[in-house]
Enzyme design. Structure first.
Site, PDB file in Angstrom:
ATOM      1  N   LYS A  74       3.824 -34.418  27.705  1.00  0.00           N
ATOM      2  CA  LYS A  74       2.938 -35.453  28.267  1.00  0.00           C
ATOM      3  C   LYS A  74       1.922 -34.892  29.264  1.00  0.00           C
ATOM      4  O   LYS A  74       0.782 -35.347  29.305  1.00  0.00           O
ATOM      5  CB  LYS A  74       3.771 -36.542  28.954  1.00  0.00           C
ATOM      6  CG  LYS A  74       4.512 -37.451  27.989  1.00  0.00           C
ATOM      7  CD  LYS A  74       5.267 -38.513  28.773  1.00  0.00           C
ATOM      8  CE  LYS A  74       5.866 -39.546  27.862  1.00  0.00           C
ATOM      9  NZ  LYS A  74       6.355 -40.720  28.588  1.00  0.00           N
ATOM     10  N   ASP A 110       2.716 -46.479  29.225  1.00  0.00           N
ATOM     11  CA  ASP A 110       4.057 -46.789  29.746  1.00  0.00           C
ATOM     12  C   ASP A 110       4.020 -47.932  30.764  1.00  0.00           C
ATOM     13  O   ASP A 110       4.872 -48.827  30.745  1.00  0.00           O
ATOM     14  CB  ASP A 110       4.680 -45.546  30.404  1.00  0.00           C
ATOM     15  CG  ASP A 110       5.175 -44.541  29.373  1.00  0.00           C
ATOM     16  OD1 ASP A 110       5.477 -44.948  28.235  1.00  0.00           O
ATOM     17  OD2 ASP A 110       5.258 -43.340  29.710  1.00  0.00           O
ATOM     18  N   GLY A 135      14.019 -44.021  42.281  1.00  0.00           N
ATOM     19  CA  GLY A 135      13.700 -42.823  41.498  1.00  0.00           C
ATOM     20  C   GLY A 135      12.258 -42.414  41.687  1.00  0.00           C
ATOM     21  O   GLY A 135      11.380 -43.256  41.903  1.00  0.00           O
ATOM     22  N   GLY A 137      10.911 -39.622  39.611  1.00  0.00           N
ATOM     23  CA  GLY A 137      10.641 -38.653  38.547  1.00  0.00           C
ATOM     24  C   GLY A 137       9.428 -39.062  37.733  1.00  0.00           C
ATOM     25  O   GLY A 137       8.638 -39.918  38.144  1.00  0.00           O
ATOM     26  N   GLY A 138       9.298 -38.443  36.562  1.00  0.00           N
ATOM     27  CA  GLY A 138       8.141 -38.718  35.709  1.00  0.00           C
ATOM     28  C   GLY A 138       8.043 -40.191  35.345  1.00  0.00           C
ATOM     29  O   GLY A 138       6.954 -40.778  35.356  1.00  0.00           O
ATOM     30  N   ALA A 139       9.193 -40.824  35.053  1.00  0.00           N
ATOM     31  CA  ALA A 139       9.172 -42.206  34.578  1.00  0.00           C
ATOM     32  C   ALA A 139       8.748 -43.184  35.668  1.00  0.00           C
ATOM     33  O   ALA A 139       8.174 -44.229  35.368  1.00  0.00           O
ATOM     34  CB  ALA A 139      10.554 -42.579  34.044  1.00  0.00           C
ATOM     35  N   ARG A 160      16.828 -39.916  45.900  1.00  0.00           N
ATOM     36  CA  ARG A 160      17.810 -38.969  46.454  1.00  0.00           C
ATOM     37  C   ARG A 160      17.084 -37.833  47.188  1.00  0.00           C
ATOM     38  O   ARG A 160      17.430 -37.485  48.294  1.00  0.00           O
ATOM     39  CB  ARG A 160      18.656 -38.441  45.283  1.00  0.00           C
ATOM     40  CG  ARG A 160      19.721 -37.473  45.667  1.00  0.00           C
ATOM     41  CD  ARG A 160      20.534 -37.091  44.462  1.00  0.00           C
ATOM     42  NE  ARG A 160      19.709 -36.472  43.406  1.00  0.00           N
ATOM     43  CZ  ARG A 160      20.187 -36.083  42.234  1.00  0.00           C
ATOM     44  NH1 ARG A 160      21.461 -36.271  41.939  1.00  0.00           N
ATOM     45  NH2 ARG A 160      19.394 -35.522  41.339  1.00  0.00           N
ATOM     46  N   VAL A 162      14.029 -37.177  49.035  1.00  0.00           N
ATOM     47  CA  VAL A 162      12.985 -38.029  49.607  1.00  0.00           C
ATOM     48  C   VAL A 162      11.597 -37.390  49.489  1.00  0.00           C
ATOM     49  O   VAL A 162      10.590 -38.084  49.370  1.00  0.00           O
ATOM     50  CB  VAL A 162      13.328 -38.423  51.065  1.00  0.00           C
ATOM     51  CG1 VAL A 162      13.184 -37.239  52.012  1.00  0.00           C
ATOM     52  CG2 VAL A 162      12.464 -39.596  51.522  1.00  0.00           C
TER      53      VAL A 162
HETATM   54  P1  ATR Z   1      12.268 -38.727  34.407  1.00  0.00           P
HETATM   55  O1  ATR Z   1      11.014 -37.997  34.013  1.00  0.00           O
HETATM   56  O2  ATR Z   1      13.012 -39.296  33.235  1.00  0.00           O
HETATM   57  O3  ATR Z   1      12.051 -39.737  35.476  1.00  0.00           O
HETATM   58  P2  ATR Z   1      13.226 -36.705  36.258  1.00  0.00           P
HETATM   59  O4  ATR Z   1      11.838 -36.299  36.589  1.00  0.00           O
HETATM   60  O5  ATR Z   1      14.241 -35.641  36.055  1.00  0.00           O
HETATM   61  O6  ATR Z   1      13.261 -37.584  34.946  1.00  0.00           O
HETATM   62  O7  ATR Z   1      13.730 -37.730  37.379  1.00  0.00           O
HETATM   63  C1  ATR Z   1      15.001 -38.237  37.373  1.00  0.00           C
HETATM   64  C2  ATR Z   1      15.163 -39.211  38.535  1.00  0.00           C
HETATM   65  O8  ATR Z   1      16.532 -39.630  38.585  1.00  0.00           O
HETATM   66  C3  ATR Z   1      14.884 -38.595  39.913  1.00  0.00           C
HETATM   67  O9  ATR Z   1      14.386 -39.611  40.761  1.00  0.00           O
HETATM   68  C4  ATR Z   1      16.276 -38.142  40.338  1.00  0.00           C
HETATM   69  O10 ATR Z   1      16.426 -37.965  41.707  1.00  0.00           O
HETATM   70  P3  ATR Z   1      16.007 -36.544  42.396  1.00  0.00           P
HETATM   71  O11 ATR Z   1      14.519 -36.542  42.496  1.00  0.00           O
HETATM   72  O12 ATR Z   1      16.666 -36.570  43.719  1.00  0.00           O
HETATM   73  O13 ATR Z   1      16.550 -35.476  41.488  1.00  0.00           O
HETATM   74  C5  ATR Z   1      17.090 -39.302  39.851  1.00  0.00           C
HETATM   75  N1  ATR Z   1      18.518 -39.000  39.658  1.00  0.00           N
HETATM   76  C6  ATR Z   1      19.103 -38.331  38.653  1.00  0.00           C
HETATM   77  N2  ATR Z   1      20.437 -38.273  38.809  1.00  0.00           N
HETATM   78  C7  ATR Z   1      20.714 -38.939  39.963  1.00  0.00           C
HETATM   79  C8  ATR Z   1      21.923 -39.231  40.694  1.00  0.00           C
HETATM   80  N3  ATR Z   1      23.120 -38.838  40.243  1.00  0.00           N
HETATM   81  N4  ATR Z   1      21.824 -39.930  41.842  1.00  0.00           N
HETATM   82  C9  ATR Z   1      20.612 -40.336  42.297  1.00  0.00           C
HETATM   83  N5  ATR Z   1      19.438 -40.095  41.665  1.00  0.00           N
HETATM   84  C10 ATR Z   1      19.488 -39.409  40.520  1.00  0.00           C
END
Ligand code: ATR
Length: 285
Positions: A74, A110, A135, A137-139, A160, A162
Site C-alpha cells: 500500500k 478504507d 490503535g 497502526g496502518g489501519a 500501547r 504512545v
Molecule cells: P495494522 O496495519 O493492521 O494496523 P500494525 O501497524 O502492526 O497493523 O498495528 C497494530 C496495532 O495493534 C498497533 O496499534 C499495536 O500497538 P503498538 O503500536 O503498541 O504495537 C496494536 N496491538 C497489537 N497487539 C496488541 C496488544 N496485545 N495489546 C495492545 N495493542 C496491540
C-alpha cells in the site's frame, strides 16, 4: 495477468501473500450480477517485483484497467503512482489504482468503507463530538482521517506505544489527541464512538475488560477486525447494552468505488453479498 486474447475489462488485487483475500469473492459477485464481461483476479507479487508490476499496469501490457492493493504494497503504491489523490497522499497508503491515458491514479477507500458501514448499520452514529480510536497502526490512519473529515471535534488515539499515537496526532492535526493505554477510562468518558483498530481479539488474543460504561449510553462500538465477526470487544459492548457494528461491512463498502472505476457500474452492498463472504469465512476460517 489476463490473457491478451481475452476481451472485456480486467482488475486485480495485488499483495503478498494474497490467497486469503476475499476481494475476488466480492468483485466476482458484482461482475456476475451486472453480467459484465471481465474478471477480477488475485496477483501474488513480492515487494521486489511490485515496481515491475506497476510499470506493466501503466504501459497497458498487463491488460488491467486497475485494481486493489493490499499488504505489503500500500505504501509503495502511493509512492509509485503518477497521480495519487489527496486522501492517499496524506495517508501515505493507497488501496485502489486505475489507469487513465497511460498514467496510474491512486486513492484510498478504507476510510470511505468505514464511514459507509456505520452509515448503513447505525444511522446517526456520527452525531457526537468525541470519538476514541484504539490503535495507531496502518489501519487506524484511514479511520482517523475519515472521522476528522466527517467533522468529529475530538479524536482520541489510545495506543500501547504512545509515540505511534503521537505521530498520528501530529500528522492529522489539532483535533487528534494521543494517549497511553492507561488513559483509556478517562478518555472514554462521554465519548460517542469507540473503534478498535488493533489485532486484539483476532486469533484468540485475549482482550482486557474495557471500561465501556464510561461511554455515552447511545454510543456506538465498532471493530475493524471481522474474524471473528463478533469480536470480544463487541461482546463486551453488547453486555453493556451498547450499539455495535461489526467490521465486515467496511471490507464490502471499501470495494465499491474501485469496481465503479474499473467496470463503470456502481455496485451495492447487499445482504446476499454479506452472506456470501460470511459463508466463505466459515469454510476457509
Ligand atoms: P495494522 O496495519 O493492521 O494496523 P500494525 O501497524 O502492526 O497493523 O498495528 C497494530 C496495532 O495493534 C498497533 O496499534 C499495536 O500497538 P503498538 O503500536 O503498541 O504495537 C496494536 N496491538 C497489537 N497487539 C496488541 C496488544 N496485545 N495489546 C495492545 N495493542 C496491540
Amino acid at each position: 495477468m489476463p490473457d491478451s486474447r481475452e476481451t472485456g475489462r480486467h482488475a486485480f488485487v495485488v499483495g503478498y501473500p494474497i490467497k486469503h483475500s476475499r476481494s475476488p469473492i466480492i468483485h466476482g459477485y458484482w461482475l456476475r450480477q451486472f453480467e459484465i464481461e471481465g474478471s477480477y483476479r488475485a496477483e501474488e507479487v513480492t515487494e521486489a517485483d511490485f515496481p515491475v508490476f506497476l510499470g506493466r499496469l501503466r504501459d497497458g501490457t498487463a491488460g488491467y484497467s486497475g485494481g486493489n492493493v493490499t499488504i505489503p504494497h500500500k505504501e509503495m503504491a502511493v509512492r509509485l503512482a503518477d497521480r495519487p489523490d489527496v486522501l492517499s497522499e496524506e495517508l501515505g497508503a493507497a488501496n485502489t489504482l486505475w489507469v487513465e491515458d497511460g498514467l496510474v491514479y491512486s486513492t484510498n477507500t478504507d476510510g470511505l468503507g468505514f464511514l459507509a458501514n456505520l452509515d448503513e448499520r447505525r444511522p446517526g452514529w456520527d452525531r457526537f463530538e468525541k470519538a476514541v480510536v484504539l490503535g495507531a497502526g496502518g489501519a487506524s490512519r484511514a479511520i482517523i482521517q475519515a472521522l476528522r473529515d466527517r467533522g468529529f471535534d475530538e479524536i482520541h488515539v489510545v495506543n500501547r506505544t504512545v509515540e505511534r499515537a503521537e505521530e498520528l496526532a501530529d500528522r492529522f492535526g489539532r483535533k487528534v489527541f494521543a494517549h497511553p493505554m492507561g488513559a483509556l477510562a478517562e478518555v472514554l468518558t462521554g465519548a460517542g464512538l469507540f473503534v478498535n483498530t488493533t489485532s486484539l481479539g483476532m486469533h484468540g488474543i485475549p482482550v482486557p475488560d474495557f471500561p465501556l460504561e464510561r461511554l455515552k449510553p447511545e454510543a456506538t462500538v465498532t471493530d475493524i477486525v471481522y474474524v471473528p465477526l463478533v469480536t470480544p470487544l463487541l461482546l463486551q459492548a453488547e453486555h453493556h447494552g451498547l450499539a455495535t457494528v461489526d467490521g465486515l461491512g467496511m471490507l464490502l463498502h471499501q470495494a465499491v468505488p474501485g469496481f465503479e472505476k474499473w467496470f463503470g457500474r456502481r455496485p451495492e452492498v447487499t445482504p446476499e453479498l454479506r452472506a456470501l463472504v460470511i459463508a466463505d469465512m466459515e469454510t476457509h476460517a
